[in-house]
Design a protein around this motif. Structure first.
Motif, PDB file in Angstrom:
ATOM      1  N   LYS A 149       4.027   1.648 -12.991  1.00  0.00           N
ATOM      2  CA  LYS A 149       4.547   2.980 -12.733  1.00  0.00           C
ATOM      3  C   LYS A 149       5.538   3.726 -13.914  1.00  0.00           C
ATOM      4  CE  LYS A 149       1.708   3.412  -9.307  1.00  0.00           C
ATOM      5  NZ  LYS A 149       0.659   4.266  -9.184  1.00  0.00           N
ATOM      6  N   THR A 161       3.242  -3.951  -9.087  1.00  0.00           N
ATOM      7  CA  THR A 161       2.697  -2.527  -8.622  1.00  0.00           C
ATOM      8  C   THR A 161       3.860  -1.591  -9.246  1.00  0.00           C
ATOM      9  OG1 THR A 161       2.116  -3.457  -6.726  1.00  0.00           O
ATOM     10  CG2 THR A 161       2.565  -1.034  -6.700  1.00  0.00           C
ATOM     11  N   ASP A 183       2.943   6.698  -6.630  1.00  0.00           N
ATOM     12  CA  ASP A 183       1.469   7.203  -7.392  1.00  0.00           C
ATOM     13  C   ASP A 183       2.159   8.797  -7.866  1.00  0.00           C
ATOM     14  OD1 ASP A 183      -0.854   7.302  -8.455  1.00  0.00           O
ATOM     15  OD2 ASP A 183      -1.423   8.528  -6.883  1.00  0.00           O
ATOM     16  N   ASP A 212       2.598   1.854  -3.434  1.00  0.00           N
ATOM     17  CA  ASP A 212       1.808   2.331  -4.400  1.00  0.00           C
ATOM     18  C   ASP A 212       1.293   3.677  -4.159  1.00  0.00           C
ATOM     19  OD1 ASP A 212      -0.301   1.751  -6.592  1.00  0.00           O
ATOM     20  OD2 ASP A 212      -1.641   2.236  -5.254  1.00  0.00           O
ATOM     21  N   LYS A 260       0.799  -1.132  -0.089  1.00  0.00           N
ATOM     22  CA  LYS A 260       0.001   0.006   0.066  1.00  0.00           C
ATOM     23  C   LYS A 260       1.119   1.049   0.022  1.00  0.00           C
ATOM     24  CE  LYS A 260      -3.388   2.346   2.760  1.00  0.00           C
ATOM     25  NZ  LYS A 260      -4.328   2.290   4.076  1.00  0.00           N
TER      26      LYS A 260
END
Length: 707
Positions: free
Chosen positions: A465, A461, A421, A417, A414
């Motif tokens: 990106k 994850t 972000d 991410d 979490k």
């Protein structure tokens, strides 16, 4: 002796001695009983055989050959035989006493041997009797040996049964009174576990002796379970104290992991209770520790490398504010950041309070490395503890590990991410991706599979990106309008420079772990950059400037190391071919202003000769070309030298291009001379004005020396 003498007296032979010394013997034969007709026929056959054998005798054959009278010879032999016989008889008579004595001795020996035979027969009978007795004793011994072995076996089994069944006072005292950390208690606990298992086995066989010790062993079992439970829970509760290094109690628990084995074998409920308490305690500890650690790290001053507008296609202008001065050229280069994958990979983690005092900014990948390294190190230790302490393996060990660190791993994903972000640092994100690859490989080498799902989730994850950042950069290049770009010059474009640095960074990072998806993104980026370079070149009015711009940009992009690509995938060959073609075109273009007339004449004449057309002699044109060349060639070479060296930013590339230009000039001039030396130009008077090519080559060598 008398018998022998009587035999001699009764002999029918009488011997007479004649006057000449010869002995005549008269033999009286009784022929009345001789009946030749009564003999069997075979006698005659035998006679014939003997006659034949005698005839074959060597003496008989010799006598027949010499002509001796056989009757006379027979009588001579007969007399000799009689003489030998009489001599033998006299010898026997002389030795008669010895013969008689020998006879008596033989008789005595015969008697003695007879008695010895009787004794030996008796001895043989005695031996036969002894052998029978020995055989009987041997059978009795074997029987006694079997009985002894049977009794010893029964005694061993019975003794072992009694030892394993009996509960000693020593065992009771240590189980009930001794501290659990003492060696005597641990030894007695092993013994008690053995007795419990033995009792279960004997109860299954309905052994009556089990009733005598069952109650005592059951009480000892409960007492031992209680003491082991209290000890293990006490150690686990120590983890909950603030500022406690939980690794120290863990080491103590591993020293007494047999207590947990005893509980698992003899009291499942208590063992489950201990396990659940440990799982719950460690889950909270890890979650609290790593949440606090990540929170403190994120509060550290972080070096912001790239923002949303810092893309490859953004115009290269330096924004100078009072508080912020930043150069975009560093955004796409790797520099020393690669050390995070090499020398700094296993460095100690960042300690937040120490880092605050240092007043130092930390990069994205350094924060990420510290967090992942701390997680990998603790997870390796915890997984090994679970395997050793709970005697677990395979899926069971994985389930226990997930119960402890599942929440923490979810928290990590979490935060990762959220952290990535708003990140637009492509190099930093790719370094984070490869840090995950490296730590995954490190745990695979240690044969610790507990984080395999986590690494896969982390990679899933991070990769989107990075792909998103690459797409933003590709789109920014695609959106560039060359007509709106200010100050376009012939130097390598900032997009080409950024592309070169960024591709080299990606390829260098990929050397640690090949990633085919990254290669595909590089291919898309390369296509857009090439298209942009061509569109930018079209903005120059002159072809020479277009070629210089293209050569400078392609030459700059050629510095990328594409060794990690296969021969089919590598764009290096395409870059090289394009660059060579543009250089060749530039060579023709830079020679055109001064030597264009000569070059056109050479091409036209060679083309006409090649197709067999008649050559047209324009003496005026040829004379003008010769005079123009003689007047301008030295100055033109100097101008070309200056122009080339000023046009190309790469000195090595500039020298190579200058050499190509001068070489091409020599080749054109040589072809021009060759044409004039051939018919119908060889009779032109203006040929005498042509400068010797060696003079031109000497001048060109001066320029090469300066290079």
């Amino acid at each position: 002796m008398a018998d022998i003498e009587g035999a001699v007296d009764s002999d029918d032979i009488t011997r007479q001695t004649s006057e000449n010394g010869e002995d005549d013997a008269v033999i009286n034969l009784e022929l009345g009983q001789l009946d030749l007709t009564s003999q069997d026929d075979y006698f005659l056959d035998e006679v014939d055989v003997h006659i034949q054998e005698n005839l074959e005798d060597e003496l008989v054959q010799e006598a027949l050959k010499t002509g001796v009278d056989l009757r006379q010879y027979s009588r001579q032999i007969q007399r000799e035989l009689y003489g030998v016989e009489n001599s033998s008889i006299h010898d026997y008579i002389k030795e008669s006493e010895n013969i008689a004595s020998l006879h008596y001795q033989i008789a005595s020996c015969d008697s003695l041997l007879e008695r010895m035979e009787q004794m030996l027969s008796s001895f043989q009978n005695d031996l036969r009797s002894i052998s029978t007795e020995i055989q009987t004793l041997q059978e009795q011994s074997m029987s006694m040996n079997i009985k002894l072995k049977n009794r010893q076996s029964v005694r061993s089994e019975l003794s072992q049964f009694v030892d394993e069944m009996v509960v000693s006072d020593y065992l009771i005292r240590h189980i009930c009174e001794t501290n659990v950390v003492e060696r005597a208690f641990i030894e007695c606990l092993h013994e008690l576990a053995h007795k419990i298992n033995f009792l279960k086995e004997q109860m299954f066989r309905d052994t009556l002796a089990c009733d005598d010790v069952k109650e005592v062993i059951e009480k000892l079992r409960l007492k031992a379970v209680s003491k082991c439970r209290d000890f293990l829970l006490g150690k686990i509760y120590q983890f909950r104290k603030p500022m406690t290094n939980y690794q120290v109690p863990q080491d103590k628990l591993l020293r007494y992991r047999y207590f947990n084995e005893f509980l698992m074998s003899n009291h499942r409920q208590v063992a489950t209770e201990v396990r659940d308490v440990y799982l719950e305690t460690m889950s909270k500890i890890y979650y609290s520790y790593f949440r606090g650690y990540i929170t403190k790290l994120l509060k550290l001053p972080i070096e912001t490398v790239a923002e949303k507008e810092d893309l490859m296609g953004t115009e290269d202008t330096t924004r100078r504010d009072i508080l912020n001065i930043r150069n975009r050229s560093a955004i796409f280069s790797l520099g020393h950041r690669v050390c995070v994958l090499t020398t700094e990979l296993n460095d100690p983690i960042i300690v937040p309070h120490t880092a605050n005092k240092a007043d130092k900014k930390h990069s994205l990948e350094n924060i990420f490395r510290s967090v992942q390294f701390a997680l990998a190190d603790n997870c390796c230790r915890e997984y090994q503890f679970v395997v050793d302490f709970f005697n677990a393996g395979g899926s069971r060990a994985q389930d226990l590990f997930t119960s402890i660190l599942g929440k923490t791993l979810h928290l990590y994903l979490k935060y990762t991410d959220m952290y990535l972000d708003g990140c637009y640092d492509g190099v930093g994100v790719l370094l984070c991706l490869h840090l995950a690859y490296r730590y995954q490989e490190m745990m695979e080498k240690k044969n610790i599979p507990c984080l395999e799902k986590y690494w896969n989730s982390l990679l899933a994850t991070i990769w989107p990106k990075f792909a998103h950042i690459m797409e933003l950069n590709i789109q920014s290049i695609r959106d560039i309008d060359p007509q709106k770009v200010n100050n376009i010059d012939i130097r390598p474009h900032y997009v080409a420079r950024r592309y070169t640095d960024f591709c080299q960074a990606i390829l260098t990072i990929n050397e640690f772990h090949a990633d085919e998806k990254a290669k595909k993104l590089i291919g898309q980026l390369q296509m857009e950059v090439e298209n942009l370079i061509l569109r930018m070149a079209a903005e120059f009015q002159h072809r020479k400037e277009q070629l210089i711009f293209l050569i400078n940009n392609y030459d700059h992009m050629m510095t990328i190391n594409f060794d990690r690509f296969s021969e089919d995938e590598s764009p290096h060959e395409g870059f090289q071919q394009t660059l060579n073609a543009r250089i060749q075109e530039f060579v023709e273009e830079i020679l055109q202003p001064t030597f264009g007339g000569m070059m056109a004449f050479v091409k036209e004449t060679e083309n006409a000769a090649e197709h067999g057309n008649k050559l047209h002699v324009d003496e005026r044109r040829i004379k003008s070309l010769i005079q123009s060349f003689n007047a301008e060639w030295k100055k033109a070479i100097d101008n070309i030298d200056h122009d080339v060296m000023q046009s190309f930013t790469n000195f090595k590339n500039g020298t190579a291009i200058l050499q190509a230009v001068l070489t091409q000039l020599i080749q054109y001039y040589h072809r021009f001379q060759k044409i004039l030396n051939q018919s119908p130009f060889k009779n032109l008077p203006c040929r005498n004005e042509i400068i010797n090519i060696h003079n031109i080559m000497v001048e060109i060598k001066k320029h090469k020396t300066s290079l």
